[in-house]
Design a protein around this motif. Structure first.
Motif, PDB file in Angstrom:
ATOM      1  N   TYR A 158       2.238 -17.564   7.974  1.00 17.18           N
ATOM      2  CA  TYR A 158       2.729 -17.408   6.607  1.00 17.18           C
ATOM      3  C   TYR A 158       2.002 -16.264   5.914  1.00 17.18           C
ATOM      4  O   TYR A 158       2.599 -15.481   5.167  1.00 17.18           O
ATOM      5  CB  TYR A 158       2.529 -18.723   5.844  1.00 17.18           C
ATOM      6  N   GLN A 159       0.722 -16.144   6.157  1.00 17.36           N
ATOM      7  CA  GLN A 159      -0.047 -15.041   5.579  1.00 17.36           C
ATOM      8  C   GLN A 159       0.509 -13.698   6.035  1.00 17.36           C
ATOM      9  O   GLN A 159       0.679 -12.772   5.230  1.00 17.36           O
ATOM     10  CB  GLN A 159      -1.519 -15.174   5.981  1.00 17.36           C
ATOM     11  N   ASP A 160       0.814 -13.607   7.322  1.00 15.20           N
ATOM     12  CA  ASP A 160       1.378 -12.365   7.858  1.00 15.20           C
ATOM     13  C   ASP A 160       2.759 -12.092   7.262  1.00 15.20           C
ATOM     14  O   ASP A 160       3.100 -10.937   6.960  1.00 15.20           O
ATOM     15  CB  ASP A 160       1.475 -12.438   9.382  1.00 15.20           C
ATOM     16  N   LEU A 161       3.545 -13.155   7.078  1.00 11.97           N
ATOM     17  CA  LEU A 161       4.884 -12.997   6.516  1.00 11.97           C
ATOM     18  C   LEU A 161       4.819 -12.441   5.096  1.00 11.97           C
ATOM     19  O   LEU A 161       5.550 -11.500   4.752  1.00 11.97           O
ATOM     20  CB  LEU A 161       5.607 -14.347   6.515  1.00 11.97           C
ATOM     21  N   ILE A 162       3.934 -12.980   4.275  1.00 12.24           N
ATOM     22  CA  ILE A 162       3.825 -12.532   2.887  1.00 12.24           C
ATOM     23  C   ILE A 162       3.322 -11.096   2.826  1.00 12.24           C
ATOM     24  O   ILE A 162       3.806 -10.292   2.023  1.00 12.24           O
ATOM     25  CB  ILE A 162       2.904 -13.465   2.086  1.00 12.24           C
ATOM     26  N   LYS A 163       2.383 -10.755   3.693  1.00 14.17           N
ATOM     27  CA  LYS A 163       1.908  -9.361   3.731  1.00 14.17           C
ATOM     28  C   LYS A 163       3.048  -8.427   4.084  1.00 14.17           C
ATOM     29  O   LYS A 163       3.180  -7.337   3.516  1.00 14.17           O
ATOM     30  CB  LYS A 163       0.780  -9.225   4.756  1.00 14.17           C
ATOM     31  N   GLY A 164       3.887  -8.848   5.027  1.00 15.85           N
ATOM     32  CA  GLY A 164       5.020  -8.027   5.417  1.00 15.85           C
ATOM     33  C   GLY A 164       6.031  -7.878   4.294  1.00 15.85           C
ATOM     34  O   GLY A 164       6.562  -6.784   4.060  1.00 15.85           O
ATOM     35  N   LEU A 165       6.284  -8.959   3.567  1.00 13.21           N
ATOM     36  CA  LEU A 165       7.246  -8.907   2.468  1.00 13.21           C
ATOM     37  C   LEU A 165       6.777  -7.978   1.358  1.00 13.21           C
ATOM     38  O   LEU A 165       7.568  -7.286   0.723  1.00 13.21           O
ATOM     39  CB  LEU A 165       7.480 -10.314   1.901  1.00 13.21           C
ATOM     40  N   GLU A 166       5.486  -7.969   1.101  1.00  9.94           N
ATOM     41  CA  GLU A 166       4.951  -7.136   0.029  1.00  9.94           C
ATOM     42  C   GLU A 166       5.118  -5.649   0.330  1.00  9.94           C
ATOM     43  O   GLU A 166       5.093  -4.824  -0.584  1.00  9.94           O
ATOM     44  CB  GLU A 166       3.469  -7.470  -0.193  1.00  9.94           C
ATOM     45  N   ASN A 167       5.318  -5.316   1.599  1.00  9.83           N
ATOM     46  CA  ASN A 167       5.480  -3.910   1.977  1.00  9.83           C
ATOM     47  C   ASN A 167       6.931  -3.506   2.191  1.00  9.83           C
ATOM     48  O   ASN A 167       7.215  -2.386   2.606  1.00  9.83           O
ATOM     49  CB  ASN A 167       4.679  -3.628   3.269  1.00  9.83           C
TER      50      ASN A 167
END
Length: 259
Positions: A158-167
């Protein structure tokens, strides 16, 4: 022969007054220390009670998911009391205070009992409706406790997913992969979306008997026998269904449209 002058009465009065002030201050200090000790003792007992009683070990984060499906218990819909859900905002803002997301909720035992019944029976069900990225971003911004930086137990994926969405550019991504989101986030998001964007639709929603029967056959823990002790009129008057059932059926029917 010179003699010492006699002391005036005022001298004795001042001495007695001085002793009285010091005695009062001493008693006041002792009283403050006593009250502090009693308060510390009560807090220690309360903390010990929490540690020994799983019934009370419910975090504000966990309880917030319950509130989205049972909005009648939100602070916005009850007579406010400082002792009721103190880690949630007052009227006008129904969200929790993010810094207290993972501390234990302060709620009356009868409502905690309802929480545990909800959690045990239906606390892991959420319909697989599409989650638009634009709406999910609004959800995160208004419920910041679900950002990984404020959720210490957030799954690594989930942490990786949110980081990806922010970019990513919002216009380049229409929906999120439902399976990538943790169950807690899916439930919190859907409850938030139902409450904020579909309140009128769900409030006026009266599922046809056939669709309601189909839903209950596939989701047996919503059946009457599980809830009649908590909801005496449960399923006896179809036009007055509780929000948690109406929203569940509404979401279920919406998910069938997108299959």
């Amino acid at each position: 022969m010179a003699t010492d002058p006699e002391l005036d009465e005022k001298n004795f009065v001042q001495e007695r007054g001085s002793k009285f002030v010091w005695t009062f201050l001493l008693l006041f200090i002792l009283f403050v220390l006593l009250m502090w000790g009693i308060t510390f003792w009560q807090r220690s007992l309360s903390q010990k009670h929490l540690e020994d009683t799983p019934f009370y070990q419910v975090t504000n984060r966990e309880f917030s998911i319950f509130l989205w499906q049972n909005p009648q218990f939100m602070r916005a819909h009850v007579d406010l009391s400082e002792a009721y859900l103190p880690h949630f905002h007052s009227k006008g803002d129904i969200h929790m205070i993010p810094e207290f997301a993972d501390t234990y909720v302060v709620a009356p035992p009868n409502i905690l009992y309802r929480y545990h019944a909800w959690k045990r029976l239906i606390g892991d069900f959420v319909a697989t409706r599409p989650i638009e990225k634009v709406n999910f971003q609004v959800f995160l911004d208004s419920n910041t406790e679900w950002y990984p930086r404020l959720w210490k137990n957030a799954p690594e994926g989930y942490q990786d997913l949110i980081k990806g969405l922010e970019n990513l550019d919002v216009s380049n991504l229409q929906t999120l992969s439902y399976e990538e989101l943790p169950l807690e986030v899916r439930m919190a998001y859907m409850g938030w979306f139902n409450y904020n964007s579909e309140w009128n639709q769900i409030n006026l929603f009266s599922p046809p008997e056939k669709e309601l029967t189909t839903f209950l056959e596939g989701h047996s823990h919503y059946a009457q026998n599980y809830w009649r002790n908590l909801e005496p009129n449960y399923l006896l008057t179809p036009s007055d269904l509780p929000w948690f059932l109406k929203s569940a059926v509404f979401n279920y029917l919406q998910s069938q449209i997108h299959l």
